[in-house]
Design a protein around this motif. Structure first.
Motif, PDB file in Angstrom:
ATOM      1  N   GLY A   1       0.831  -1.193   0.000  1.00 17.26           N
ATOM      2  CA  GLY A   1       0.000   0.000   0.000  1.00 17.26           C
ATOM      3  C   GLY A   1       0.870   1.250   0.000  1.00 17.26           C
ATOM      4  O   GLY A   1       0.593   2.232  -0.688  1.00 17.26           O
ATOM      5  N   GLN A   2       1.942   1.200   0.764  1.00 20.57           N
ATOM      6  CA  GLN A   2       2.823   2.367   0.842  1.00 20.57           C
ATOM      7  C   GLN A   2       3.692   2.520  -0.395  1.00 20.57           C
ATOM      8  O   GLN A   2       3.899   3.619  -0.891  1.00 20.57           O
ATOM      9  CB  GLN A   2       3.745   2.233   2.062  1.00 20.57           C
ATOM     10  N   LEU A   3       4.231   1.394  -0.850  1.00 15.90           N
ATOM     11  CA  LEU A   3       5.300   1.481  -1.847  1.00 15.90           C
ATOM     12  C   LEU A   3       4.963   0.884  -3.205  1.00 15.90           C
ATOM     13  O   LEU A   3       5.654   1.145  -4.183  1.00 15.90           O
ATOM     14  CB  LEU A   3       6.545   0.754  -1.298  1.00 15.90           C
TER      15      LEU A   3
ATOM     16  N   ASP B   1       2.724   1.285  -5.584  1.00 17.29           N
ATOM     17  CA  ASP B   1       2.534   2.166  -6.741  1.00 17.29           C
ATOM     18  C   ASP B   1       3.856   2.734  -7.231  1.00 17.29           C
ATOM     19  O   ASP B   1       4.119   2.780  -8.429  1.00 17.29           O
ATOM     20  CB  ASP B   1       1.596   3.329  -6.374  1.00 17.29           C
ATOM     21  N   GLY B   2       4.663   3.177  -6.281  1.00 22.15           N
ATOM     22  CA  GLY B   2       5.964   3.757  -6.640  1.00 22.15           C
ATOM     23  C   GLY B   2       6.835   2.736  -7.351  1.00 22.15           C
ATOM     24  O   GLY B   2       7.455   3.038  -8.378  1.00 22.15           O
TER      25      GLY B   2
END
Lengths: 214, 378
Positions: free
Chosen positions: B22-24, B26-27
């Motif tokens: 969730g945090q990373l 997409d990046g």
């Protein structure tokens, strides 16, 4: 960093519910791939799809859980209601039984979602006019009675499919704007985009072991 | 066989994944658009994810709202290059045998490349969903039969007949394959196949069903004969059969599309066991290193000579023919040609005489004089 297709402000979560064979997976496929999927197999457990749309100039990512209509998966299906911002409730305009079951689907949806969840009624297979079993007016009356938005769609021709998903998003967005949907509450099915920590040129940031250079 | 029994553990693993993705996620996916890379998961993570989806529980954890199952499904449904790396034996200090965990790739609908190492491919389910998109498949140390990956109970016969329409490259090197079985027939789009470092003794009879196959690496197997391969392989342009125990190249004398042949480290002992390939009209690179034939007197010139006027275009054992070799070959070819021409002239002469003799005997007793024409013909 925030360029490209992953640039969006919110994530909205949807579920698609309704009897077996009403075309839930086909609606999802038509919406995400813009294609009709003939010979769609029965959904086992759950399917998933995403698409980024734009509402009032804001990019919104839709995460859509497409549930199995078969009774044996009902327990699993029910677990997906929580945390849904939008619920697309689908029946088949050519099969009255799927329309008659709507009240039980609606009861589930009302009991298991939060009060702000937007429930949208879809009468699918509108291209099969000759085999129609449920008049538009009747379903429209049912929708009005229960405060649902209603459209007839065709996953085959694509008619109104886009509108159903987008209209639901507009209503959710409106709820955010007028403050009736509290972004800080859990289970709303709406997430403001998490801030991406800048990763320096792909070097080791915490948790980056998922990446591998070979 | 000791699957994870506690749902708690499944939750813990999937929650952890979901928080990080969730945090990373997409990046990472954005970055990988520009510089493609593999994202690696362990079998235990994918097993836990597969099991988690079967549980009738909300997608968001009660205690941690950022542990949202959607993050993991979302990531897996978009990831293009996925690596599954298992391990031998037990998972850390537990009694869980890593390679006994089943996992499903059902939600990985946009995979272009799948890499599996140190796992058991028969434990991978949901592969029918990869059919449309997958272009590259790499499997190392993970299978003893090709069918263990491609043929699953979940697939009906009709599914099995469906082809993998995008799969162009398969690397099955470093496995325990003993045969190339029938299941490979569904890889209709396959261009490159690497089955080196296995236990193959033959190529079977199924490769002829792969119309686009042009690169085949069979190095480091137990192949003793290439007999009949011209009929079993179609448009192969690169063939690697190094490190086998092949005694003759006769079987590929008619593999006319061949451009590169690596037959190093085999049991090719004589010039006669090799020169069959002199007929191959496109061959440009030939490697015979590590064969006894290289000890034969005039090895290089005699091999290159087999290619006749194309000799100058062929690189043998990493070197094109040098000036001396080319001269020698040119002289020999000239002598050979002269000899052949002489033979041809002699033969024609002989035939004419025979024809004329037949003519005379046919014309005996007729009105016209046979002798005039006999003289003219000579």
């Amino acid at each position: 960093m925030s360029a490209g297709p992953y640039n969006y402000s919110y994530i909205f979560k949807y579920i698609i519910i309704g009897d077996m064979g009403v075309g839930k997976s086909c609606l999802l496929h038509q919406f995400t791939e813009k294609k009709f999927m003939a010979d769609c197999p029965h959904t086992i457990g759950v399917e998933f799809g995403t698409r980024i749309i734009e509402v009032s100039g804001q990019k919104i990512k839709l995460q859509i859980w497409d549930t199995a209509g078969q009774e044996r998966f009902r327990a699993v299906t029910r677990s997906y209601y929580r945390g849904a911002a939008g619920a697309l409730m689908v029946y088949d305009v050519t099969r009255r039984s799927t329309y008659n079951h709507l009240s039980s689907w609606l009861t589930d949806a009302r009991n298991l979602t939060n009060p702000n969840t937007v429930i949208f009624l879809i009468g699918n297979k509108s291209d099969l006019e000759a085999q129609r079993d449920v008049p538009y007016e009747e379903a429209k009356a049912f929708a009005d009675e229960n405060g649902l938005t209603f459209l007839e769609c065709s996953a085959k021709t694509g008619e109104n499919v886009e509108d159903a998903f987008l209209e639901t998003a507009r209503k959710i967005y409106q709820n955010i704007q007028d403050g009736s949907l509290d972004l800080n509450a859990a289970d709303t099915g709406v997430q403001p985009k998490q801030v991406v920590r800048p990763t320096t040129g792909g070097s080791a940031a915490p948790g980056e072991r998922k990446e591998c250079n070979c | 066989m000791a699957p994870i029994e506690k749902e708690e553990e499944i939750h813990a693993i999937v929650d952890d994944l979901s928080v990080r993705l969730g945090q990373l996620g997409d990046g990472w996916l954005t970055a990988s658009e520009k510089a493609p890379k593999y994202f690696e998961f362990t079998p235990i993570e994918l097993y836990a994810f597969t099991e988690r989806l079967k549980l009738a529980e909300p997608t968001i954890s009660e205690t941690n709202t950022s542990a949202d199952l959607s993050n993991t499904v979302d990531f897996l449904s978009r990831v293009k290059n996925l690596k599954i790396r298992g391990s031998r034996g037990y998972v850390r200090s537990s009694n869980i045998v890593c390679n006994s965990l089943s996992l499903s790739l059902h939600h990985c609908k946009n995979l272009l490349s799948l890499w599996v190492a140190d796992f058991d491919v028969s434990r991978i389910e949901g592969i029918s969903h990869l059919r449309k998109s997958l272009r590259r498949l790499v499997i190392h140390y993970s299978m003893s039969r090709i069918r263990d990956f491609f043929v699953k109970e979940e697939l009906s016969v009709a599914d099995f007949e469906d082809s993998w329409e995008s799969l162009e490259e398969a690397d099955f090197s470093f496995n325990h394959l003993e045969e190339i079985d029938d299941s490979i027939r569904s890889l209709k789009a396959l261009v490159r196949l690497n089955v080196s470092q296995n236990r193959l003794t033959s190529i079977g009879s199924t490769l002829q069903h792969l119309p686009r196959l042009s690169y085949l690496d069979l190095s480091k197997n137990n192949i003793a004969s290439v007999s009949g391969w011209s009929q079993l392989l179609g448009q192969i342009s690169v063939l690697k059969i190094a490190n086998n125990s092949i005694k003759s190249l006769e079987g590929i004398a008619k593999l006319y599309s061949l451009e590169v042949l690596d037959a190093s480290d085999n049991q090719l002992d004589t010039i006669e066991s090799v020169i069959f390939i002199g007929n191959l009209p496109c061959l440009e690179v030939l490697n015979l290193k590590g064969n006894k034939v290289r000890k034969v007197v005039e090895y290089r010139t005699r091999i290159l000579e087999a290619f006749e006027e194309r000799a100058g275009l062929v690189t043998l054992d990493g070197q094109p023919g040098d000036a001396h070799e080319k001269d020698t070959i040119a002289v020999r070819l000239a002598l050979k040609k002269a000899k052949e021409e002489k033979e041809m002239v002699d033969r024609e002469r002989k035939e004419k005489i025979e024809r004329s003799v037949r003519y005379i005997s046919n014309c005996e007793g007729s009105d016209t004089s046979p002798y005039g024409s006999f003289r003219n013909n000579l």
